[in-house]
Write a protein that holds these residues in place. Sequence first.
Motif, short mmCIF file in Angstrom:
data_model
loop_
_atom_site.label_atom_id
_atom_site.label_comp_id
_atom_site.label_asym_id
_atom_site.label_seq_id
_atom_site.Cartn_x
_atom_site.Cartn_y
_atom_site.Cartn_z
N THR A 45 5.49 -16.38 18.66
CA THR A 45 5.04 -17.75 18.44
C THR A 45 5.12 -18.63 19.69
N HIS A 46 6.05 -18.36 20.60
CA HIS A 46 6.19 -19.19 21.80
C HIS A 46 5.49 -18.59 23.02
N ILE A 47 4.72 -17.52 22.80
CA ILE A 47 4.08 -16.82 23.92
C ILE A 47 2.67 -17.36 24.13
N PRO A 48 2.30 -17.72 25.36
CA PRO A 48 0.93 -18.19 25.61
C PRO A 48 -0.09 -17.09 25.37
N SER A 49 -1.16 -17.42 24.67
CA SER A 49 -2.25 -16.48 24.44
C SER A 49 -3.15 -16.43 25.67
N ASN A 50 -3.90 -15.35 25.81
CA ASN A 50 -4.92 -15.29 26.86
C ASN A 50 -6.31 -15.40 26.25
N THR A 51 -6.38 -15.93 25.02
CA THR A 51 -7.64 -16.05 24.28
C THR A 51 -7.98 -17.52 24.07
N LYS A 52 -9.23 -17.89 24.32
CA LYS A 52 -9.66 -19.25 24.07
C LYS A 52 -9.68 -19.52 22.56
N ILE A 53 -9.33 -20.75 22.20
CA ILE A 53 -9.28 -21.14 20.79
C ILE A 53 -10.62 -20.88 20.10
N GLN A 54 -11.72 -21.04 20.82
CA GLN A 54 -13.03 -20.83 20.20
C GLN A 54 -13.17 -19.42 19.63
N LEU A 55 -12.52 -18.43 20.26
CA LEU A 55 -12.60 -17.06 19.74
C LEU A 55 -11.79 -16.91 18.45
N ALA A 177 11.02 -11.91 27.64
CA ALA A 177 10.52 -12.29 28.96
C ALA A 177 9.19 -13.02 28.88
N MET A 178 8.40 -12.73 27.84
CA MET A 178 7.10 -13.37 27.69
C MET A 178 7.20 -14.77 27.09
N SER A 179 8.37 -15.15 26.63
CA SER A 179 8.56 -16.47 26.03
C SER A 179 9.21 -17.42 27.04
N PRO A 180 8.52 -18.46 27.47
CA PRO A 180 9.13 -19.39 28.43
C PRO A 180 10.36 -20.10 27.88
N GLU A 181 10.48 -20.17 26.55
CA GLU A 181 11.63 -20.83 25.94
C GLU A 181 12.87 -19.95 25.88
N ASP A 182 12.67 -18.63 26.05
CA ASP A 182 13.79 -17.70 25.87
C ASP A 182 14.25 -17.01 27.15
N VAL A 183 13.35 -16.81 28.10
CA VAL A 183 13.67 -15.93 29.22
C VAL A 183 14.82 -16.46 30.08
N HIS A 184 14.95 -17.78 30.17
CA HIS A 184 16.00 -18.33 31.04
C HIS A 184 17.40 -17.94 30.59
N ALA A 206 6.56 -12.64 34.88
CA ALA A 206 6.83 -13.10 36.24
C ALA A 206 6.69 -14.62 36.33
N MET A 207 5.66 -15.17 35.69
CA MET A 207 5.45 -16.62 35.71
C MET A 207 6.62 -17.35 35.05
N ASN A 208 7.05 -16.86 33.90
CA ASN A 208 8.15 -17.51 33.19
C ASN A 208 9.45 -17.47 34.00
N ILE A 209 9.69 -16.34 34.64
CA ILE A 209 10.91 -16.20 35.45
C ILE A 209 10.85 -17.10 36.67
N ILE A 284 12.34 -5.46 33.64
CA ILE A 284 11.42 -5.73 32.54
C ILE A 284 10.32 -4.68 32.58
N VAL A 285 10.05 -4.05 31.46
CA VAL A 285 8.99 -3.04 31.39
C VAL A 285 7.78 -3.64 30.70
N ALA A 286 6.69 -3.75 31.45
CA ALA A 286 5.44 -4.31 30.91
C ALA A 286 4.29 -3.36 31.22
N THR A 287 4.52 -2.10 30.92
CA THR A 287 3.53 -1.06 31.25
C THR A 287 2.63 -0.71 30.07
#
Length: 368
Positions: A45-55, A177-184, A206-209, A284-287
Motif C-alpha cells: 500500500t505504501h509502494i509507489p506504482s509505475n503505472t499511470k492512473i489512467q491505466l 525496502a520498496m516502502s519509503p515509510e518503512d525502509v529507514h 535505491a531511491m528510498n534508501i 537487498i535482493v531485487a532480481t
Amino acid sequence: MNFKSTVIGAGPAGIITVCQLLKNNLTPIAWVDPNFDCGALNQFTHIPSNTKIQLFLNTLKNMGWVENHKEVEDPTEVFKNFDPNTTCELGLSYEMFKKVMVILDQTCKGLIMKMESVVEKIENLGHTNKITLKNNCQFESEYVFHCTGSKRNTIDSVDASLYKVYPHLKEIDLYEAMSPEDVHQHITNDDTVCIFGNSHSGILAAMNIYNSPNRPKHIYIFQRRPIILAEYLPDGKIVNDSTGLKGRVADWARNILIGEKPKCISEIDSAEYKNYMQQCTKVIVATGFQRNTLPIITIDEMELIDNKINYDDENMNLVYGGREISNNFGFGIAFPQKILDANGTYQHGVGFYKFMLTITKVITKLQS
C-alpha cells in the motif's frame, strides 16, 4: 458440486478473471482463496506504482461486470482527486480492487461460491477437473484458472553461500525496502547497502534508501545491464513498456544515476559483486520473482513435478512435458503473456491493464 469455472487466488488477476467469467457467462464459479484480501497487493500500500492512473481506470472500464454495477460501488472514486496522467501509490489500487470485491459480493449470489481455503490437489481428467481443498471439500470444474501469484527472490537465489562467507551481512526484505515509510527503520548512517538488480523494484529501493534520513555511507547497485527507461511515443505506444523505469522512479534515475552520480552510489557489474561484499552490512535482493507453488496436479494418477510445470506464454495454457494440461490456465504476475513491445522485441507484459487484456482474450475465446 459441479462448477463451470474455478479461480484460484483473489489478487488482482483473480478478481479480473472472475469479472470476465461473469461477463462471458462461464458460471457458476468456485472462487478459492484463504482470506480474500486482494492477494499480495495488501502488502504494497505504501509502494509507489509505475503505472499511470489512467491505466487503472481503463482496467476498470473493461471489467464489464463492474462497469454495469456502479450503483453498488464506484471504484473510480478512489482516483477522483488525482491527475489520471500521473502515477500513485499502490494503496489506491488496493482500495480500487476492494471496491470491486464489494460489487461482486453484493451482485453475484448464485453465480459465485467463495471458499476460504487452499486448493491442495487437482486431478485433471481431460473433460473436467476434480478439485480437493485443504478442508477436504471436493468438487468438479470444467475450467481452472491459476491466479496464484509470485514471491520475491531471496539471497539464496543469488548466492546460497553469502551468509556463510559474510556472516555479518543482514538482508532487508524487498517489500520493506520498496516502502519509503518503512525502509529507514532498517538502515543507519554507518551501513553500506548493496542491491542486487536494477529493475523498478531495485531502483525504487535505491531511491528510498538515498532519500532516507538514515542514508547509509554507500549504496552499491549490482546490475547485469545498464538502466532501462520507458519511452512514451507521440502515438501513445511505450517503448520498453514492461522492462523500463516509469514515474517517480524513472525521474529519480534520470537525475541521480544517469550521468555523474553522487559519490555515495556506485553501479557495479553483477559479475564483480564478490569484490565488494566484505564492506557491505545490508543486502537487498531485487532480481525478480518466482511463481508460488501450484496445487498438486495429477494426470492419469501421475503427480506432476511442480517446477516442471510450464505455460504457453501466448495462449496461457499450463503445459507439462510439452503437452497442455487440459482446461488449466495461468494468469497474472506468475504467468505474464508474451507481447510485442513498441521497439519490435517480445517481452512479458506485467501490469494490471496487461493482465486484463490477456484474461479477456483467453476467456472470450473459451466462450466462442
